[in-house]
Design a protein around this motif. Structure first.
Motif, mmCIF file in Angstrom:
data_model
loop_
_atom_site.group_PDB
_atom_site.id
_atom_site.type_symbol
_atom_site.label_atom_id
_atom_site.label_comp_id
_atom_site.label_asym_id
_atom_site.label_seq_id
_atom_site.Cartn_x
_atom_site.Cartn_y
_atom_site.Cartn_z
ATOM 1 N N PHE A 44 0.840 -1.202 0.000
ATOM 2 C CA PHE A 44 0.000 0.000 0.000
ATOM 3 C C PHE A 44 0.873 1.248 0.000
ATOM 4 O O PHE A 44 1.895 1.297 0.668
ATOM 5 N N ASN A 45 0.426 2.244 -0.699
ATOM 6 C CA ASN A 45 1.092 3.538 -0.671
ATOM 7 C C ASN A 45 0.179 4.510 0.066
ATOM 8 O O ASN A 45 -0.848 4.928 -0.470
ATOM 9 N N PRO A 46 0.534 4.889 1.295
ATOM 10 C CA PRO A 46 -0.356 5.753 2.078
ATOM 11 C C PRO A 46 -0.578 7.123 1.444
ATOM 12 O O PRO A 46 -1.591 7.763 1.690
ATOM 13 N N LYS A 47 0.340 7.564 0.615
ATOM 14 C CA LYS A 47 0.180 8.870 -0.021
ATOM 15 C C LYS A 47 -0.938 8.870 -1.053
ATOM 16 O O LYS A 47 -1.519 9.905 -1.339
ATOM 17 N N THR A 48 -1.228 7.705 -1.620
ATOM 18 C CA THR A 48 -2.266 7.638 -2.653
ATOM 19 C C THR A 48 -3.536 6.955 -2.149
ATOM 20 O O THR A 48 -4.464 6.760 -2.911
ATOM 21 N N ASN A 49 -3.563 6.610 -0.880
ATOM 22 C CA ASN A 49 -4.711 5.903 -0.332
ATOM 23 C C ASN A 49 -5.244 6.650 0.893
ATOM 24 O O ASN A 49 -4.797 6.424 2.012
ATOM 25 N N PRO A 50 -6.208 7.562 0.705
ATOM 26 C CA PRO A 50 -6.729 8.355 1.822
ATOM 27 C C PRO A 50 -7.319 7.502 2.949
ATOM 28 O O PRO A 50 -7.227 7.862 4.117
ATOM 29 N N LYS A 51 -7.902 6.364 2.596
ATOM 30 C CA LYS A 51 -8.473 5.503 3.626
ATOM 31 C C LYS A 51 -7.375 4.999 4.570
ATOM 32 O O LYS A 51 -7.569 4.936 5.778
ATOM 33 N N MET A 52 -6.231 4.673 4.020
ATOM 34 C CA MET A 52 -5.127 4.194 4.846
ATOM 35 C C MET A 52 -4.629 5.294 5.787
ATOM 36 O O MET A 52 -4.301 5.035 6.939
ATOM 37 N N ILE A 53 -4.594 6.516 5.300
ATOM 38 C CA ILE A 53 -4.186 7.635 6.150
ATOM 39 C C ILE A 53 -5.164 7.783 7.310
ATOM 40 O O ILE A 53 -4.763 7.957 8.464
ATOM 41 N N GLY A 54 -6.447 7.674 7.038
ATOM 42 C CA GLY A 54 -7.455 7.747 8.095
ATOM 43 C C GLY A 54 -7.329 6.616 9.091
ATOM 44 O O GLY A 54 -7.450 6.815 10.311
ATOM 45 N N MET A 55 -7.056 5.420 8.585
ATOM 46 C CA MET A 55 -6.889 4.272 9.479
ATOM 47 C C MET A 55 -5.659 4.456 10.367
ATOM 48 O O MET A 55 -5.684 4.125 11.554
ATOM 49 N N GLU A 56 -4.589 4.996 9.813
ATOM 50 C CA GLU A 56 -3.371 5.227 10.592
ATOM 51 C C GLU A 56 -3.618 6.277 11.677
ATOM 52 O O GLU A 56 -3.169 6.131 12.812
ATOM 53 N N PHE A 57 -4.347 7.339 11.333
ATOM 54 C CA PHE A 57 -4.667 8.362 12.324
ATOM 55 C C PHE A 57 -5.487 7.768 13.465
ATOM 56 O O PHE A 57 -5.209 8.000 14.643
ATOM 57 N N THR A 58 -6.487 6.967 13.132
ATOM 58 C CA THR A 58 -7.315 6.316 14.152
ATOM 59 C C THR A 58 -6.468 5.405 15.034
ATOM 60 O O THR A 58 -6.622 5.391 16.260
#
Length: 94
Positions: A44-58
């Motif tokens: 996964f590339n977190p820069k291109t996957n907004p859902k992953m960024i949200g999951m990481e923040f959570t």
């Protein structure tokens, strides 16, 4: 780290809260986290996957809460003496 501290993960209740905290930062666990991170970023590339960024923040917010709980437990069992629990939890989270 959130995988090892999370409420959904069964944390060892053996020893004091300080001993539990120390075990979270053991070299063996650090190596496992590093391997998992490498695998995750290959897929996964977190820069291109907004859902992953949200999951990481959570996950970061949940991890902070877990550290607050553990430090509070340490103050109660006498293994820690922390005056600024939430600020200390923030430092562990980094």
């Amino acid at each position: 780290m959130s995988e090892t501290t999370g409420k959904n993960h069964v944390r060892s209740k053996q020893g004091t809260a300080l001993e539990q905290l120390q075990s979270l930062f053991s070299p063996k666990r650090a190596q496992k986290r590093l391997e998992a991170t490498k695998l995750m970023f290959r897929k996964f590339n977190p820069k291109t996957n907004p859902k992953m960024i949200g999951m990481e923040f959570t996950a970061l917010v949940n991890e902070r809460d877990d550290f607050v709980d553990l430090i509070t437990q340490g103050n109660q069992d006498g293994s820690m003496h922390v005056d600024h629990i939430e600020q200390t939890a923030e430092i562990f989270r980094c």
